[in-house]
Scaffold this active site. Structure first.
Site, PDB file in Angstrom:
ATOM      1  N   GLU A 129       0.845  -1.305  -0.041  1.00 49.86           N
ATOM      2  CA  GLU A 129       0.002  -0.041   0.146  1.00 49.86           C
ATOM      3  C   GLU A 129       0.842   1.215  -0.089  1.00 49.86           C
ATOM      4  OE1 GLU A 129      -2.825   0.253   3.324  1.00 49.86           O
ATOM      5  OE2 GLU A 129      -3.350   2.543   2.373  1.00 49.86           O
ATOM      6  N   ARG A 148       5.438 -13.178   9.453  1.00 52.65           N
ATOM      7  CA  ARG A 148       6.348 -12.036   9.029  1.00 52.65           C
ATOM      8  C   ARG A 148       7.558 -11.792   9.658  1.00 52.65           C
ATOM      9  NH1 ARG A 148       2.745  -7.620   9.329  1.00 52.65           N
ATOM     10  NH2 ARG A 148       4.441  -6.137  10.252  1.00 52.65           N
ATOM     11  N   LYS A 150       4.555   0.877   9.530  1.00 52.64           N
ATOM     12  CA  LYS A 150       4.728   2.090   8.868  1.00 52.64           C
ATOM     13  C   LYS A 150       4.187   3.270   9.676  1.00 52.64           C
ATOM     14  CE  LYS A 150       3.578   0.018   4.488  1.00 52.64           C
ATOM     15  NZ  LYS A 150       2.521  -0.033   3.626  1.00 52.64           N
TER      16      LYS A 150
HETATM   17  P1  ATP Z   1       2.308  -1.963   8.028  1.00 51.76           P
HETATM   18  O1  ATP Z   1       1.701  -2.722   9.029  1.00 51.76           O
HETATM   19  O2  ATP Z   1       3.847  -1.422   8.321  1.00 51.76           O
HETATM   20  O3  ATP Z   1       1.777  -0.708   7.175  1.00 51.76           O
HETATM   21  P2  ATP Z   1       1.533  -3.521   5.831  1.00 51.76           P
HETATM   22  O4  ATP Z   1       1.847  -5.065   6.088  1.00 51.76           O
HETATM   23  O5  ATP Z   1       0.353  -2.954   6.189  1.00 51.76           O
HETATM   24  O6  ATP Z   1       2.702  -3.063   6.905  1.00 51.76           O
HETATM   25  P3  ATP Z   1       1.879  -3.309   2.910  1.00 51.76           P
HETATM   26  O7  ATP Z   1       2.126  -2.260   2.311  1.00 51.76           O
HETATM   27  O8  ATP Z   1       0.346  -3.707   2.897  1.00 51.76           O
HETATM   28  O9  ATP Z   1       2.027  -3.001   4.517  1.00 51.76           O
HETATM   29  O10 ATP Z   1       2.672  -4.506   2.905  1.00 51.76           O
HETATM   30  C1  ATP Z   1       3.155  -5.101   1.467  1.00 51.76           C
HETATM   31  C2  ATP Z   1       3.304  -6.588   1.695  1.00 51.76           C
HETATM   32  O11 ATP Z   1       4.552  -6.816   2.526  1.00 51.76           O
HETATM   33  C3  ATP Z   1       2.291  -7.390   2.240  1.00 51.76           C
HETATM   34  O12 ATP Z   1       2.032  -8.380   1.355  1.00 51.76           O
HETATM   35  C4  ATP Z   1       2.629  -7.873   3.517  1.00 51.76           C
HETATM   36  O13 ATP Z   1       2.249  -8.688   4.120  1.00 51.76           O
HETATM   37  C5  ATP Z   1       4.183  -7.703   3.423  1.00 51.76           C
HETATM   38  N1  ATP Z   1       4.957  -7.345   4.859  1.00 51.76           N
HETATM   39  C6  ATP Z   1       4.571  -6.214   5.530  1.00 51.76           C
HETATM   40  N2  ATP Z   1       5.321  -6.180   6.677  1.00 51.76           N
HETATM   41  C7  ATP Z   1       5.935  -7.407   6.767  1.00 51.76           C
HETATM   42  C8  ATP Z   1       6.910  -8.083   7.541  1.00 51.76           C
HETATM   43  N3  ATP Z   1       7.213  -7.516   8.686  1.00 51.76           N
HETATM   44  N4  ATP Z   1       7.415  -9.292   7.163  1.00 51.76           N
HETATM   45  C9  ATP Z   1       6.942  -9.724   6.080  1.00 51.76           C
HETATM   46  N5  ATP Z   1       6.211  -9.288   5.057  1.00 51.76           N
HETATM   47  C10 ATP Z   1       5.739  -8.133   5.389  1.00 51.76           C
HETATM   48 MG    MG Z   2      -1.107  -4.199   4.617  1.00 52.15          MG
END
Ligand code: ATP
Ligand code: MG
Length: 571
Positions: free
Chosen positions: A48, A279, A289
């Site tokens: 995102e 994760r 984020k």
């Molecule tokens: P945040 O919670 O920090 O906003 P998010 O998962 O919402 O992170 P996205 O932009 O949706 O952020 O993430 C893109 C991809 O990266 C998703 O498929 C998510 O599952 C993966 N991802 C995010 N954080 C991790 C992590 N700590 N380890 C592995 N994969 C991750």
């Molecule tokens: Mg997400």
């Protein structure tokens, strides 16, 4: 820079096992042919654009792009841009840069969920027409109140029995901007008594008058993540939709939506398969984020690319290489079990990447003057050192010896503890790549602070000459000629947090910031570094790995960041 194009070790993990099995069964072959795709598998990385990518995302990027690379597939970069208030072009661009920097290419496979808004809308009308979605006009509070709990079924909304015609009319009016934000939502009609909360008539559209960075003001209704994501996967013919474990409970919804649409003849089977993995949790950092944004907004760090940040721009500026991050991601592996990875694993990957390739150089970070009393003032002579000790073909560096040198203050001790082999009065040490010297004493200022060390050099002991080994010494210290050394600013970074799990257990992560996470020193560098390029990495002998700062290192002011020390010294 060496970016492995094929993984170094042959990896296996449960996702690869699933793919191996799929390929041996030719699970996807017919569907791929039907949709005109020549790829054996299709994965995607779906960020995102609401912030900068961090090390956790790197795990997902390496996994998804790595699978595509190793299985003759393709990995799509898809922006999951359905929350216009929080998203921006700045983030889109930073994400593209980060993925490229890590060494991955999506080619022509760049997608935006927002490009599917019209299709998503048409599918939503179809769901209404099938009697499988309805416009709900309850307030958000009422909806929350009737959702039930994990142990109690929810209650049907009074609008659940709304006629298809009325829901369709209202939904079209929602799109046309005839209703206020929050006045209505569109919900799937699944099962208010399902033990899985995600299946209790999930909301799939809400009214939001928000400007979108790509679609502008065209839309005032926006689809929700769960609805958008599975459909985007199906539209792009994804085979394996790999995501983190928190989406496990969403999988039944993912499958429900796609099965309905496949039954409706919109998609070919087999449908994309959602697979969840654990994760990355890395100690001493936060990888949310929202929290990273807080650090930036409250000026607790100097921006998203502050070298202490676990963002990819931060790690890049700190000096991490793409290869070291790929290596780290390979080493931590992929599993379904949640765990914490120690920060030292990341640092070790950096060392293992840089040790065989980083040119060596001398830097004095905590300078103290050393005067060689028996070497003529104004005279100098060249000393030679290998660019890399294991690569003689890379040649030699040359720097000058003279009668006034900089050494590390720690390399002199007036009253040495037991086992101290460096400089103290009466002791001999080797000046690395130079002569053996014998310490004769030190000079102090009126406050008793040591301002210079004195010594005599022993002729005929110069490194690389036949007499070099004639005098045996236990200590070997680095040095630079004061008249020749380059002045530089060196930033010695340490961990941003003192607590290994800064945001666990309801703690306020900002209370465990490390007050000494950066120390800036005026250092002296080997003159050969005058020609160093921005972002060039070196091993400063005895100190660790350093990078010329990609933003601040200009010709007039050399700025180096410490990436990592030579050994793991964190206690
Ligand atoms: P945040 O919670 O920090 O906003 P998010 O998962 O919402 O992170 P996205 O932009 O949706 O952020 O993430 C893109 C991809 O990266 C998703 O498929 C998510 O599952 C993966 N991802 C995010 N954080 C991790 C992590 N700590 N380890 C592995 N994969 C991750
Ligand atoms: Mg997400």
């Amino acid at each position: 820079m060496t970016i492995p194009t094929k993984s170094e070790s042959h990896l296996t993990n449960f996702i690869r096992n699933i793919i191996d099995e799929d390929l041996s069964q030719q699970k996807w072959s017919a569907r791929q042919k039907l949709v005109g795709s020549s790829h054996l598998i299709q994965t995607r990385f779906p960020p995102e654009p609401n912030g900068y990518l961090h090390i956790g995302h790197a795990k997902s990027i390496c996994l998804n792009f790595g699978l595509a690379r190793d299985y003759n597939g393709i990995c799509h970069l898809r922006f999951d841009d359905t929350n216009p208030e929080k998203e921006s072009l700045e983030y889109v661009e930073s994400i593209m840069d980060a993925v490229h920097w890590l060494g991955f290419q999506w080619g022509t496979h760049l997608y935006y969920a927002s490009d599917y808004f019209e299709k998503l809308y048409q599918f939503a009308e179809w769901f209404i027409q099938q009697g499988k979605a309805y416009v709900d006009s309850q307030s958000a509070d009422d909806m929350r109140g009737t959702r039930g709990t994990l142990t109690e079924a929810g209650q049907d909304s009074p609008y659940r029995s709304r006629s298809v015609e009325e829901s369709l009319r209202l939904f079209r009016e929602m799109r046309a901007g005839k209703h206020a934000d929050g006045a209505h939502v569109l919900r799937l009609k699944i099962d208010m008594a399902s033990p899985n909360m995600n299946l209790r008539d999930p909301v799939i559209y809400r009214i939001r008058r928000a400007h979108h960075h790509r679609t502008g003001d065209k839309w005032c209704i926006y689809p929700m993540y769960d609805y958008t994501h599975c459909i985007s996967d199906a539209l792009e013919h994804i085979t394996h939709s790999v995501c983190t474990l928190e989406f496990e409970d969403h999988r039944p919804l993912y499958d429900w939506v796609l099965n309905q649409l496949a039954d409706g003849g919109f998609f070919h089977r087999p449908l994309p398969q959602q697979i969840e993995f654990a994760r990355l949790n890395l100690t001493y950092v936060v990888t949310s984020k929202r929290k990273l944004q807080q650090l930036v907004q409250e000026a607790l760090v100097d921006g998203w690319d502050d070298p202490r940040m676990p963002t990819l721009v931060g790690l890049r500026r700190r000096g991490y290489t793409p290869a070291s991050i790929q290596l780290f991601c390979e080493r931590i592996g992929v599993s379904k079990a949640d765990s914490w990875i120690d920060y030292s694993v990341l640092e070790q990957a950096l060392r293992d990447d840089l040790d065989p390739i980083a040119p060596r150089a001398v830097a004095v970070l905590n300078p103290l003057k050393l005067i060689i009393d028996n070497y003529p003032a104004g005279q100098s002579e060249p000393c030679h050192a290998p660019v890399h000790p294991h690569h003689p073909e890379q040649g030699q560096r040359t720097f000058s010896f003279s009668n006034t040198l900089w050494i590390e203050a720690e390399d002199f001790c007036e009253e040495p503890p037991k086992g101290y082999f460096r400089l103290f009065p009466g002791n001999k040490v080797r000046l690395r790549y130079g002569y053996v010297i014998e310490c004769t004493g030190c000079a102090k200022d009126v406050h008793g602070n040591i301002i210079a060390v004195h010594a005599n050099y022993i002729p005929d002991t110069k490194s690389g000459t036949p007499g070099a080994d004639s005098v045996k010494v236990k200590g070997n210290i680095h040095w630079l000629s004061a008249a020749h050394a380059l002045k530089a600013k060196v930033r010695l970074y340490d961990r941003l947090f003192l607590d290994p799990q800064p945001d666990s257990g309801g703690k306020d992560f900002k209370t465990c910031l490390n007050p000494d996470s950066v120390k800036i020193v005026q250092a002296w560098l080997e003159p050969t570094l005058e020609r160093s390029r921005r972002e060039e990495r070196f091993q400063f002998e005895r100190h660790g790995y350093f990078v010329s700062d990609r933003t601040d290192s200009k010709r007039e002011a050399l700025v180096f960041n410490r990436v990592a020390t030579l050994k793991d010294t964190w206690k």
